[in-house]
Every structure is written in C-alpha cells, then in structure tokens.
Design a protein around this motif. Structure first.
Motif, short mmCIF file in Angstrom:
data_model
loop_
_atom_site.label_atom_id
_atom_site.label_comp_id
_atom_site.label_asym_id
_atom_site.label_seq_id
_atom_site.Cartn_x
_atom_site.Cartn_y
_atom_site.Cartn_z
N GLU A 44 0.82 -1.21 0.00
CA GLU A 44 0.00 0.00 0.00
C GLU A 44 0.86 1.26 0.00
OE1 GLU A 44 -2.94 -0.13 3.06
OE2 GLU A 44 -3.79 -2.00 2.32
N GLY A 67 -4.35 -1.55 -2.50
CA GLY A 67 -5.06 -0.82 -1.45
C GLY A 67 -5.66 0.46 -1.99
N ASN A 68 -6.04 1.32 -1.06
CA ASN A 68 -6.70 2.57 -1.40
C ASN A 68 -5.69 3.70 -1.58
OD1 ASN A 68 -9.41 1.57 -1.10
ND2 ASN A 68 -9.05 1.57 1.10
N VAL A 90 -7.43 0.29 -5.51
CA VAL A 90 -8.86 0.04 -5.47
C VAL A 90 -9.56 1.12 -4.65
CG1 VAL A 90 -8.60 -2.46 -5.71
CG2 VAL A 90 -8.68 -1.45 -3.43
N GLY A 91 -10.88 1.07 -4.66
CA GLY A 91 -11.67 1.99 -3.83
C GLY A 91 -11.92 3.30 -4.54
N ARG A 92 -12.25 4.30 -3.75
CA ARG A 92 -12.61 5.63 -4.28
C ARG A 92 -11.43 6.58 -4.24
NH1 ARG A 92 -18.65 7.08 -3.21
NH2 ARG A 92 -19.57 5.02 -3.46
N LEU A 113 -10.09 1.55 -9.62
CA LEU A 113 -10.82 2.51 -8.80
C LEU A 113 -12.30 2.51 -9.17
CD1 LEU A 113 -8.19 5.38 -8.96
CD2 LEU A 113 -8.59 3.79 -7.07
N GLU A 114 -13.14 2.93 -8.23
CA GLU A 114 -14.58 2.96 -8.45
C GLU A 114 -15.20 4.13 -7.71
OE1 GLU A 114 -15.92 -0.79 -6.96
OE2 GLU A 114 -15.69 -0.19 -4.88
N GLY A 115 -16.47 4.39 -8.03
CA GLY A 115 -17.21 5.44 -7.37
C GLY A 115 -17.07 6.77 -8.06
N ASN A 134 -10.34 2.52 -15.53
CA ASN A 134 -11.01 2.30 -14.25
C ASN A 134 -12.51 2.23 -14.53
OD1 ASN A 134 -8.85 2.75 -12.01
ND2 ASN A 134 -8.56 4.48 -13.39
#
Length: 177
Positions: A44, A67-68, A90-92, A113-115, A134
C-alpha cells in the motif's frame, strides 16, 4: 538578529528493497520531488507520505501498489503533480485530494478505482484520460454516476509472486511543523 536555524532534516524512513533493509536517517523536508515509477513496488501507499508537505511532484506510477489511495495525500498542499497510474489501486478517490489547489497533473489511469470522481477546484480541470482503465469510476469528466447501479470495476491483474519487491516502509517520524 537572524531567523532561528530550523533543521531541514526532520524525517527518517526505513525501506526494504530487494530484501535489504535500508535506513534513510535524514530526508530533507525541502524535498520537492519523488519519482519511484516503474519499480515493481508492491503493498500500500504509506500514509506517512502525507507528512512530506514540501512535495510538488509525486510519481508512483507503473508499480504494483495495492489498497486505497491514502487520504493523507490531501495534506500535500504544495503538490502540483500526482501520478498513481498503472497500479492495482482500489476503492474511491479520496475527497481530501480536492484540497490540493495547486494540482495541475493528476493521473490514476489503469487501476481498479470505483465510485464518483471528486468535484470542484482542480478536479474540474482534469482530462478524462487521467481516469481511463477504471471501469468503476463515474462523474465529470466521465459518464454521469447512476445512483441505482455501479459499473463493474476492471478485472484484477495478476502479480507475479517472484517479482514482488516490497516497499517495507515503516512510519516516518517527523518534528512538529
């Protein structure tokens, strides 16, 4: 009569590179650029990078970081260029990054990535190519976010376990600023 002499060396960090632990005892707080791109680093992004407040350029692209995206990167108030592209993040995208009012270059393409993409300030000037690859991201400058359904994130990339080179970062200790 003169200004007090402030040490420009307030940080230290331990790195593990190719199985060898390296202690960087003194890192200048005036450090303005870090380019660690293309090194097959894993793990990370260390939260402690957010303490290097003089940074203007941070490039961690083309590694295998997971990780984020750390919200602490929003503390890098002088940052002009942030490149996290071509990793396994990953993540926002953290809203804290909207605090980076000097940000001219922002790249997170080819991650997972998402959101919604944060809105406002410098994020309204970022080109859509900074986000490509993404499939889970939405919002300006990409497609509008659908409140009912999320788009599916990109498939996981496989990591060759023999090529893992970890950061092995430990906490950076800092003096009060």
């Amino acid at each position: 009569m003169g200004a007090p002499n402030h040490s420009s060396y307030d940080y230290s960090v331990s790195l593990t590179l190719k199985g060898l632990e390296i202690e960087l005892v003194k890192i200048q707080t005036l450090l303005t650029s870090i380019d660690l791109s293309g090194n097959k680093f894993t793990g990370e992004i260390p939260q402690s990078i957010g303490k290097l407040k003089s940074l203007k350029l941070l490039n961690l692209s083309h590694n295998q970081l997971t990780g984020n995206i750390q919200p602490s990167l929003g503390n890098l108030s002088n940052l002009e260029s942030l490149d996290l592209s071509s990793n396994l993040l990953v993540g926002r995208i953290p809203m804290q990054l909207t605090y980076l009012t000097f940000l001219e270059v922002f790249r997170v393409s080819h991650n997972q990535l998402e959101g919604p993409i944060p809105e406002g300030k410098q994020f309204n000037t970022i080109d859509s190519t900074s986000y490509e690859g993404n499939l889970g991201l939405c919002g300006f400058p990409l497609e509008k976010c659908d409140s009912g359904k999320r788009r599916q994130p990109t498939a996981s990339k496989e990591i060759d376990s023999k090529s893992k080179i970890g950061f092995g970062w430990k906490a950076i200790s800092a003096g009060d600023q």
